[in-house]
Design an enzyme around this catalytic site. Sequence first.
Site, mmCIF file in Angstrom:
data_model
loop_
_atom_site.group_PDB
_atom_site.id
_atom_site.type_symbol
_atom_site.label_atom_id
_atom_site.label_comp_id
_atom_site.label_asym_id
_atom_site.label_seq_id
_atom_site.Cartn_x
_atom_site.Cartn_y
_atom_site.Cartn_z
ATOM 1 N N CYS A 1 -1.355 9.147 2.405
ATOM 2 C CA CYS A 1 -1.001 8.551 1.113
ATOM 3 C C CYS A 1 -2.012 8.916 0.034
ATOM 4 O O CYS A 1 -1.677 8.940 -1.155
ATOM 5 C CB CYS A 1 -0.891 7.031 1.238
ATOM 6 S SG CYS A 1 -2.403 6.218 1.805
ATOM 7 N N GLU B 1 0.870 -1.180 0.000
ATOM 8 C CA GLU B 1 0.000 0.000 0.000
ATOM 9 C C GLU B 1 0.900 1.220 0.000
ATOM 10 O O GLU B 1 1.473 1.580 1.026
ATOM 11 C CB GLU B 1 -0.924 -0.019 1.221
ATOM 12 C CG GLU B 1 -1.894 -1.190 1.250
ATOM 13 C CD GLU B 1 -2.824 -1.230 0.044
ATOM 14 O OE1 GLU B 1 -2.973 -0.190 -0.645
ATOM 15 O OE2 GLU B 1 -3.406 -2.290 -0.219
#
Length: 472
Positions: A247, A213
């Site tokens: 993110c 991720e």
Amino acid sequence: MDMQAILEGQKAAHLRDGEASAELRIERIDRCIRLLRENRAAIEDAVNADFGSRSREATAVTDIAGSIGPLKHARDHLRAWMRPEKRKTTPAILGLFGAKAEVRYQPKGVVGVISPWNFPVNLTFAPLAGILAAGNRAMIKPSEYTPATSELMKTMFGGAFSDEEIAVITGGPEVGEAFSRLAFDHLIFTGATSVARHVMRAAAENLVPVTLELGGKSPVILGRSADLQTAAARVMNGKTLNAGQICLAPDYVLAPHDRVDGFVDAARASVAQMFPTIKDNPDYTSVIAQRHYERITGYIDDARAKGARIVELKPEGEDFSQQEHRKIPPTLILEPTDDMKVMQEEIFGPVLPVKSYRTVDEAIAYVNGHDRPLGLYYFGDDAAERETVLTSTTAGGVTVNDVIMHVAQEELPFGGVGPSGMGSYHGADGFREFSHRKAVFSQIKKDIGPLKALRPPYGPGIRKFLAAQLKG
């Protein structure tokens, strides 16, 4: 702490105890939920200490409530997820005679979790929802950038789980490197793409399957039909949440050339409403470390030196040159060029480049000319334009008329594509990600003609079978 010994102990316990029942999986998830509820104040204190300044409410929403939600969702649905999935037999006639095909979801065993510093609790517990729902055990390596939170989680898990169930390993980069080389049954890493290359290379030594991720430069495409005030408020909320250290934070905006000034004005108004003050405002988060502070301010200085217009969205009179913490006011960089560092690296801070376009095809071409991002955001009411953006670009996930929010949908897979990641989790997709999908075929008992025809000596039966299979 001997990581290898803990791993061997967890693997041995997995074989000894057999597949975890639904009741045990639910009980383990409930233990995690209790840890978060009972340690709320301690978590808020630890995260604030690690960042220098982060509000209790921000931590409660993102790290605590944001973890309990996925855990409760997994707890409430795992019985259904565990059921074998029936499939059709091939050829279908075998099914008519009693053959069966199914997929069984089997625990992989021991899953390694390397969690980052930006949401240190959430990005540890949210993967655990799928890991525990799938019946696995876990070893966790939290970030060294959040030492107080990492030590707190080590104490929390140590008081509620045996090392055979969940173990936390703390330490610096050398510990993280050794951790990534362990022969897990699966490894999930959340962090920077540059570090992920090393993690994946280390995992490859033991052929450990990985979920990565990562991040990247998640674009915002403002359509001409977008409501600028609403769009700016939502974009700036996403950009200032955790000071942009997310993110999925909007990394840059592509706006129609005649609407850039309107977006700047709307962004200024929305920031002023959210943050009447910034420097001493506990609602505004600090940058995690001096190294990252210098990296982000370096992007601004580089863009200014190369001719970009810099717009600081800060209250009048606030001077950030001297401050207790590492706060950077929301900063717009207008009409950046690709030779600027801010357009080459993921920003991970409260800085937002705004680039103009003439046609939406030009905006799409710009997005497609760069690495595929973790998130993409489109604002507008033009259904045809929205579909053009959705079908012409590739991103890990998309939110329409907002930013980041697709990550909060437990029924949607969350993951990247290419440099922004591989694999996905959340909800049922997380359960499947951390399960081995075992194919099981049960043959019919009687040796009927079609089965005999497939064995030598070959004769008319096999020729009839082949004729049927080779038909158009």
